[in-house]
Design an enzyme around this catalytic site. Structure first.
Site, PDB file in Angstrom:
ATOM      1  N   SER A  99      92.964  52.356  82.482  1.00 22.97           N
ATOM      2  CA  SER A  99      93.699  51.090  82.337  1.00 22.97           C
ATOM      3  C   SER A  99      93.539  50.518  80.925  1.00 22.97           C
ATOM      4  O   SER A  99      94.476  49.918  80.388  1.00 22.97           O
ATOM      5  CB  SER A  99      93.271  50.081  83.402  1.00 22.97           C
ATOM      6  N   LYS A 177      81.116  61.193  79.090  1.00 23.95           N
ATOM      7  CA  LYS A 177      80.236  62.177  78.444  1.00 23.95           C
ATOM      8  C   LYS A 177      79.651  61.602  77.155  1.00 23.95           C
ATOM      9  O   LYS A 177      80.313  60.812  76.472  1.00 23.95           O
ATOM     10  CB  LYS A 177      81.042  63.439  78.089  1.00 23.95           C
ATOM     11  N   HIS A 195      82.095  48.769  76.975  1.00 27.86           N
ATOM     12  CA  HIS A 195      81.122  48.836  78.067  1.00 27.86           C
ATOM     13  C   HIS A 195      81.250  47.555  78.895  1.00 27.86           C
ATOM     14  O   HIS A 195      81.365  46.461  78.337  1.00 27.86           O
ATOM     15  CB  HIS A 195      79.707  48.965  77.489  1.00 27.86           C
ATOM     16  N   GLU A 265      88.402  42.984  79.421  1.00 23.86           N
ATOM     17  CA  GLU A 265      88.327  44.205  78.608  1.00 23.86           C
ATOM     18  C   GLU A 265      89.689  44.534  77.986  1.00 23.86           C
ATOM     19  O   GLU A 265      89.778  44.883  76.812  1.00 23.86           O
ATOM     20  CB  GLU A 265      87.893  45.396  79.459  1.00 23.86           C
TER      21      GLU A 265
HETATM   22  C1  GRF Z   1      85.740  50.167  81.919  1.00 18.78           C
HETATM   23  O1  GRF Z   1      85.105  49.240  82.744  1.00 18.78           O
HETATM   24  C2  GRF Z   1      84.940  50.373  80.657  1.00 18.78           C
HETATM   25  O2  GRF Z   1      84.220  49.249  80.265  1.00 18.78           O
HETATM   26  C3  GRF Z   1      83.998  51.476  81.035  1.00 18.78           C
HETATM   27  O3  GRF Z   1      84.746  52.309  81.889  1.00 18.78           O
HETATM   28  C4  GRF Z   1      85.763  51.561  82.532  1.00 18.78           C
HETATM   29  C5  GRF Z   1      87.044  52.267  82.261  1.00 18.78           C
HETATM   30  O4  GRF Z   1      88.090  51.714  83.007  1.00 18.78           O
HETATM   31  N1  GRF Z   1      83.468  52.150  79.886  1.00 18.78           N
HETATM   32  P1  GRF Z   1      89.580  52.229  82.767  1.00 18.78           P
HETATM   33  O5  GRF Z   1      89.570  53.737  82.961  1.00 18.78           O
HETATM   34  O6  GRF Z   1      89.973  51.850  81.392  1.00 18.78           O
HETATM   35  O7  GRF Z   1      90.381  51.544  83.826  1.00 18.78           O
END
Ligand code: GRF
Length: 301
Positions: A99, A177, A195, A265
């Site tokens: 996403s 990874k 994160h 995010e």
């Molecule tokens: C997000 O919560 C990001 O912070 C973490 O992995 C998740 C990825 O979500 N590193 P998406 O695949 O972008 O929906």
């Protein structure tokens, strides 16, 4: 049709670790790409329907009310400012739904990010992010080599591939990874990760997905959020570039908290990638990266 060949637009052979390349030649960067909103004539030159619309609006409004004219002129000034900075070539790494990748991709199309996603790298061939990339005609690279039947690229070959796409920045968006040292060294100060906690809390090996949010709730912390940081050889320890805070509510489930954080995010990553592509990251003397405000060049966050 096998799983491997499904959805391929221009795939070379089904055994290639690079799926859906823009050109049939292995490791050659794309020279054209089109979408509903944007047409690339060459990788470094693009015209968006938005800028074409602005140009014609400007002509039509030349003798109209000042207010309208000012808005158009300031949009054009912003376009001019951006055009002085080269558009950046981006690679996004995902392992899951993607996403964040989608929101960044949309931002490259709607003009809020002055760059283009040239390639998607994944360790999971059929994850949501990879499927989305194939639908959008973005080349997909499998990395790293793994035990499954599907072969991935070695780190050395991945670096060659990224160089061939003239990648400026690598954006990790849910890539599970560890990034190998050779890749970190090949792209100094050029790899970002997002994160879902306020680092340095709730980060490091084992802190991913719902585990992060469960740990936050169990700790009694009243605030959580998202962190974007530069990537080094370890999990979640690179320099922090940006953070966004969300409240942790008394009756939150991990899923509810995750959704609240993910919502932030998407906005934060787009803002940070926009700054990155516009060359608005400034490194403080002590090594802390700061983002220069777009509105006021004396303001750093
Ligand atoms: C997000 O919560 C990001 O912070 C973490 O992995 C998740 C990825 O979500 N590193 P998406 O695949 O972008 O929906």
């Amino acid at each position: 049709m096998s799983m491997r060949t499904q959805g391929l637009v221009l795939g070379p052979s089904s055994s290639s670790p690079i799926q859906n390349p823009k050109t049939p030649t292995f490791l050659t960067p794309p020279t054209y790409f089109s979408s509903a909103k944007r047409v690339w004539l060459k990788s470094n030159y693009s015209f968006s329907s938005h800028s074409i619309l602005l140009a014609s609006t400007n002509l039509r409004h030349r003798n109209c009310v000042v207010k309208t004219e000012h808005k158009v002129v300031s949009d054009i000034e912003e376009d001019n400012l951006k055009s002085k900075v080269r558009r950046k070539n981006l690679a996004v790494f995902v392992s899951g739904g993607g996403s964040n990748f989608r929101s960044i991709f949309e931002a490259t199309l709607n003009g809020s990010v002055h760059g283009d996603i040239f390639v998607l790298v994944t360790n999971k061939y059929d994850c949501g992010g990879a499927e989305y990339a194939r639908v959008k005609g973005i080349p997909v690279i499998l990395f790293p080599k793994n035990k499954d039947a599907i072969e991935g690229l070695s780190t050395e070959d991945l670096i060659v591939a990224l160089r061939s796409y003239k990648v400026d920045f690598i954006l990790l968006a849910g890539f599970l990874k560890l990034i190998p040292t050779e890749l970190v060294r090949a792209y100094p100060k050029s790899i970002l990760n997002i994160h879902p906690s306020l680092l340095p809390a709730f980060g490091g090996k084992g802190y991913y997905g719902m585990k992060v949010h469960k740990a936050v709730i169990a700790s009694g912390a009243r605030y959580s959020g998202a962190t974007i940081h530069y990537v080094d050889e370890h999990y979640d320890t690179g320099r922090i570039l940006a953070q966004r805070v969300v409240p942790v509510l008394a009756d939150d489930t991990a899923e509810e908290l995750a959704a609240r954080v993910l919502h932030e995010e998407h906005k934060l990553y787009v803002e940070v990638v926009a700054a990155l592509c516009e060359e608005r990251i400034i490194w403080r003397e002590d090594g802390v990266p700061l983002i220069q405000s777009k509105e006021n060049s004396n303001d750093y966050r």
